[in-house]
Structures are given as structure tokens and as C-alpha cells.
Write an enzyme that holds these catalytic residues in place. Structure first.
Site, short mmCIF file in Angstrom:
data_model
loop_
_atom_site.label_atom_id
_atom_site.label_comp_id
_atom_site.label_asym_id
_atom_site.label_seq_id
_atom_site.Cartn_x
_atom_site.Cartn_y
_atom_site.Cartn_z
N ASP A 199 -5.07 10.07 8.98
CA ASP A 199 -3.30 9.21 9.47
C ASP A 199 -3.04 9.89 11.16
O ASP A 199 -3.31 10.81 11.20
CB ASP A 199 -2.61 11.01 8.36
CG ASP A 199 -2.68 9.89 7.58
OD1 ASP A 199 -3.47 8.62 6.93
OD2 ASP A 199 -2.33 10.53 6.66
N GLU A 246 0.95 -1.56 0.00
CA GLU A 246 -0.24 -0.01 0.24
C GLU A 246 0.52 1.78 0.28
O GLU A 246 1.45 0.81 0.77
CB GLU A 246 -0.54 -0.27 1.18
CG GLU A 246 -1.72 1.14 1.51
CD GLU A 246 -2.55 0.77 2.38
OE1 GLU A 246 -3.35 2.34 3.10
OE2 GLU A 246 -2.42 0.00 3.32
#
EC number: 4.2.1.20
Length: 260
Positions: free
Chosen positions: A63, A52
Site C-alpha cells: 500500500d 474491491e
């Protein structure tokens, strides 16, 4: 179409192995994007199932601190979605790549152009965490008849009917979110997590991988018992940045060679 990613992961499953997908931030390397294929080759050598690749963005809502900092380091080096795609067009990889990006960079790039430009790369999957299922029409028409899967994220707070809808429409694999919140949070798993993951794995026709907060060998073992494998981001990103290659090499190897 959208077959390559699923077929590749299912072939690994058929060998009795758990799936292991590491996350890296494109451009977060001493050499910037010049080091991207070095990192990919390192991960491929450990037997990862796919890789990924994160696209840095100034407002990364999903995040955690480790990956947010990695994105900032990458942006300082001048990394952009265009430069990442151009680099990925230079060379094919041994394993499928999955792009993790927020929708805004894709919108600015041009959705149709973005999808078209990825056709000359090894990217076989897309994860867009801030694009709700109801708004996937912004990109789905451009994915028809292409070997590029839009991977759904399913969390513990996703209702049963919604789960069914997402999974019936899923391509590539199902990204099962283990912890509500941002990436990198560890521990504090809900008591019903294992039941939730088993349920997803039972109803999905494609692999189910568990991510968000996966950081220990115990996590790898646990989530391989209730899903098809794991996605690991913050631990990999931190280890690569701090030069802990041997430590994360052992961790990756344990995950990518886990025997069911």
C-alpha cells in the site's frame, strides 16, 4: 466454478464498455463499517463493474501512503476482518465484490473458516498480494468447487514463462500491475508497459485490468486501449475521505462508461 466474477466482467466487455473497478478501504468512513454499504451504493450508482474492498492491516507492504493512512483510520475505529465479513453477510450487493487482503489476517482468522464465511456474501474474488503463487496451496484447496476466484497479480518484472503459468491458472480476472512498487505511485510508466499489457490481454482467456498508479482520465483512456479496463484505488480513497464526491463521481462515471 469461480464463474460469477468472470462472467459478469465479460458481459460488460461484450457491450463494448471498458471495465472499471474502484478500491475502497473497509471502515474508512465517518460512520466506520456502518457507512460501508453507503459507499458501495454510491459506487454502484456510477455503474462500476465490481468493487474491491480492502482489509486494513498494520503492515501493508503493497500500500502507498493514501491507502496506508486509510487503513490506519479504519483500524483506529476497531475494524477487523471478522467485523467486515459479518457486515458483508448482512446484505447482498448489485455488483460482485473482491476482497483485497494480506495473508496474515486470513491466517489468523482461519483459512477454511474465512472461505466458508464468505459464501454468505457477495464476495466473488480474492486478491492476496503477499501470497506467492508457490504458496497458494495454503488457500486453493478450500476454493475448489466454490464461486470464489483467486485473482493473480502480474507485473512488468514477471518473466514470460511465469506470466504464462499465472495466466493459465488465473480465475476471475488478471490484475496487471502498471508500476513496480506500492499503490498510488503515478507517472513514470516503463516504455514497454503498453506492449506488456497488450501481450497479457492477448494470451489471457479472462479479462485483464490495469492497476497501481491509475489516477487520470488519460490513464483510463490509455489502459482501456491496451487492456480490458482499470482498477483505481488511491484516487478513490482520497476523494471519498476528503468529501470530493462530485469530482470522483465524474471520474468514476468516465471510467465505468468508457466506450471501446
Amino acid at each position: 466454478m469461480t464463474k460469477t466474477l468472470t462472467k459478469h466482467l465479460q458481459a460488460i466487455k461484450a457491450e463494448g464498455k471498458g471495465l472499471f473497478i474502484p478500491y475502497i478501504m473497509a471502515g474508512d468512513h465517518d460512520k466506520g463499517l456502518d457507512g460501508l454499504f453507503d459507499t458501495i451504493s454510491f459506487l454502484e450508482a456510477q455503474g462500476v463493474s465490481a468493487i474491491e474492498i480492502g482489509i486494513p492491516w498494520s503492515d501493508p507492504v503493497a500500500d502507498g501512503p493514501v491507502i496506508e493512512l486509510a487503513g490506519q483510520r479504519s483500524l483506529v475505529k476497531g475494524t477487523s476482518l471478522a467485523s467486515i465479513i459479518a457486515r458483508l453477510q448482512e446484505k447482498k450487493t448489485q455488483v460482485p465484490l473482491v476482497i483485497m487482503t494480506y495473508f496474515n489476517p486470513v491466517f489468523q482468522y482461519g483459512v477454511e473458516t474465512f472461505v466458508a464465511d464468505l459464501q454468505n456474501t457477495s464476495v466473488k474474488g480474492l486478491i492476496i498480494p503477499d501470497l506467492p503463487h508457490e504458496q497458494e496451496s495454503f488457500i486453493k484447496p478450500y476454493l475448489e468447487n466454490l464461486d470464489l476466484a483467486l485473482v493473480p497479480l502480474v507485473s512488468l518484472t514477471t518473466g514470460l514463462e511465469r506470466q504464462k503459468e499465472l495466466i493459465e491458472d488465473a480465475r476471475g480476472f488478471v490484475y496487471a500491475v502498471a508500476i513496480n512498487g506500492v499503490t498510488g505511485k503515478t507517472g513514470n510508466y516503463r516504455d514497454d508497459l503498453d506492449k506488456h499489457l497488450k501481450h497479457l490481454t492477448e494470451i489471457a482467456q479472462i479479462p485483464v485490468l490495469t492497476g497501481f498508479g491509475v489516477s487520470t482520465l488519460a490513464d483510463i483512456k490509455r489502459f482501456n486501449q491496451v487492456s480490458d479496463g482499470v482498477i483505481v484505488g488511491s484516487k478513490i480513497v482520497k476523494g471519498l475521505h476528503e468529501g470530493m464526491q462530485e469530482e470522483i463521481k465524474d471520474f468514476i462515471y468516465a471510467g465505468s462508461h468508457y466506450q471501446k
